[in-house]
Design a protein around this motif. Structure first.
Motif, mmCIF file in Angstrom:
data_model
loop_
_atom_site.group_PDB
_atom_site.id
_atom_site.type_symbol
_atom_site.label_atom_id
_atom_site.label_comp_id
_atom_site.label_asym_id
_atom_site.label_seq_id
_atom_site.Cartn_x
_atom_site.Cartn_y
_atom_site.Cartn_z
ATOM 1 N N ALA A 150 43.683 38.622 39.118
ATOM 2 C CA ALA A 150 43.931 37.633 39.916
ATOM 3 C C ALA A 150 45.174 38.031 40.855
ATOM 4 O O ALA A 150 46.220 38.940 40.672
ATOM 5 N N GLY A 151 45.233 37.467 42.270
ATOM 6 C CA GLY A 151 46.061 37.789 42.923
ATOM 7 C C GLY A 151 46.193 36.878 44.148
ATOM 8 O O GLY A 151 45.518 35.790 44.510
ATOM 9 N N ASP B 205 49.208 41.325 43.269
ATOM 10 C CA ASP B 205 48.787 40.939 41.929
ATOM 11 C C ASP B 205 49.680 39.998 41.341
ATOM 12 O O ASP B 205 50.800 39.904 41.669
ATOM 13 N N LEU B 206 49.007 39.159 40.549
ATOM 14 C CA LEU B 206 49.686 38.115 39.833
ATOM 15 C C LEU B 206 49.667 38.688 38.359
ATOM 16 O O LEU B 206 48.847 39.542 37.875
ATOM 17 N N PRO B 207 50.644 38.072 37.315
ATOM 18 C CA PRO B 207 50.941 38.868 36.176
ATOM 19 C C PRO B 207 49.489 38.367 35.403
ATOM 20 O O PRO B 207 48.907 37.343 35.670
ATOM 21 N N GLY B 208 49.092 39.368 34.218
ATOM 22 C CA GLY B 208 48.170 38.741 33.249
ATOM 23 C C GLY B 208 46.810 39.157 34.197
ATOM 24 O O GLY B 208 46.637 40.172 34.833
ATOM 25 N N SER B 209 45.804 38.673 33.468
ATOM 26 C CA SER B 209 44.419 39.001 34.020
ATOM 27 C C SER B 209 43.820 37.514 34.643
ATOM 28 O O SER B 209 44.675 36.645 34.639
ATOM 29 N N ALA B 210 42.714 37.668 35.318
ATOM 30 C CA ALA B 210 42.341 36.532 36.025
ATOM 31 C C ALA B 210 41.999 35.359 35.208
ATOM 32 O O ALA B 210 42.278 34.048 35.405
#
Length: 181
Positions: A148-149, A167-172
């Motif tokens: 996710a971003g 990018d955002l931390p972690g996953s979608a």
């Protein structure tokens, strides 16, 4: 073990290629018995406990889902298109589209996932609808999580303008939100 389906609202080569990438990653994870890419008319084959994704493009503040060739559908039209094809007892549906969950946590609620849920809940009373609060990205490698971003102004896609993707931390899934009946 349930199956997983990725539903394409239209015949769209661009969406199909992204769906293939998505399903290769899901097959690698191995949580599902079968993985299949389907069209709306094939929803009759989806069992109530199967995982169902509907894919397309969307954007921040939008209540539409779109294709790569200019196709567009409002949340209401999408709900109407699948209403008679998806079993009314189906339990979960994920709108795999950028910003599909945008507005779901606001007061008052709005956005693609919310409007879709609002449109279909009278006939599908057990359905939980999920959306993603930010942009979604399928990895090029089956070994990575979907990301996710935030897309910056001028972003086209991850291969043409990767510098405009943050990018955002972690996953979608860390940025997924849902609404239950």
């Amino acid at each position: 073990m349930p199956d997983i389906y990725m539903c394409l609202p239209w015949d769209d080569g661009g969406l199909l290629e992204a769906a293939k990438m998505f399903m290769r990653r899901k097959a690698y994870v191995g949580r599902y018995k079968n993985e299949e890419i389907i069209r709306i008319d094939d929803l009759k084959d989806v069992k109530n406990d199967d995982m169902l994704y509907i894919t397309g493009h969307s954007g921040q503040g939008l209540e539409i889902i779109g294709g790569t060739q200019g196709q567009r559908m409002t949340a209401q039209v999408l709900a109407d298109a699948i209403r008679d094809k998806l079993d009314p007892g189906h339990r979960a549906l994920k709108l795999w589209a950028c910003y599909s969950g945008d507005g779901l946590t606001d007061d008052p609620r709005h956005g693609l996932a919310y409007r879709f849920w609002e449109s279909i809940r009278t006939t599908h009373q057990q359905l939980t609808v999920y959306g993603y609060r930010y942009a979604t990205r399928d990895p090029f490698s089956k070994y990575e999580h979907a990301g996710a971003g935030i897309t910056l102004p001028g972003f086209k896609n991850i291969t043409e303008t990767p510098e405009l993707w943050q990018d955002l931390p972690g996953s979608a899934q860390h940025w997924r939100v849902g609404i239950r009946p």
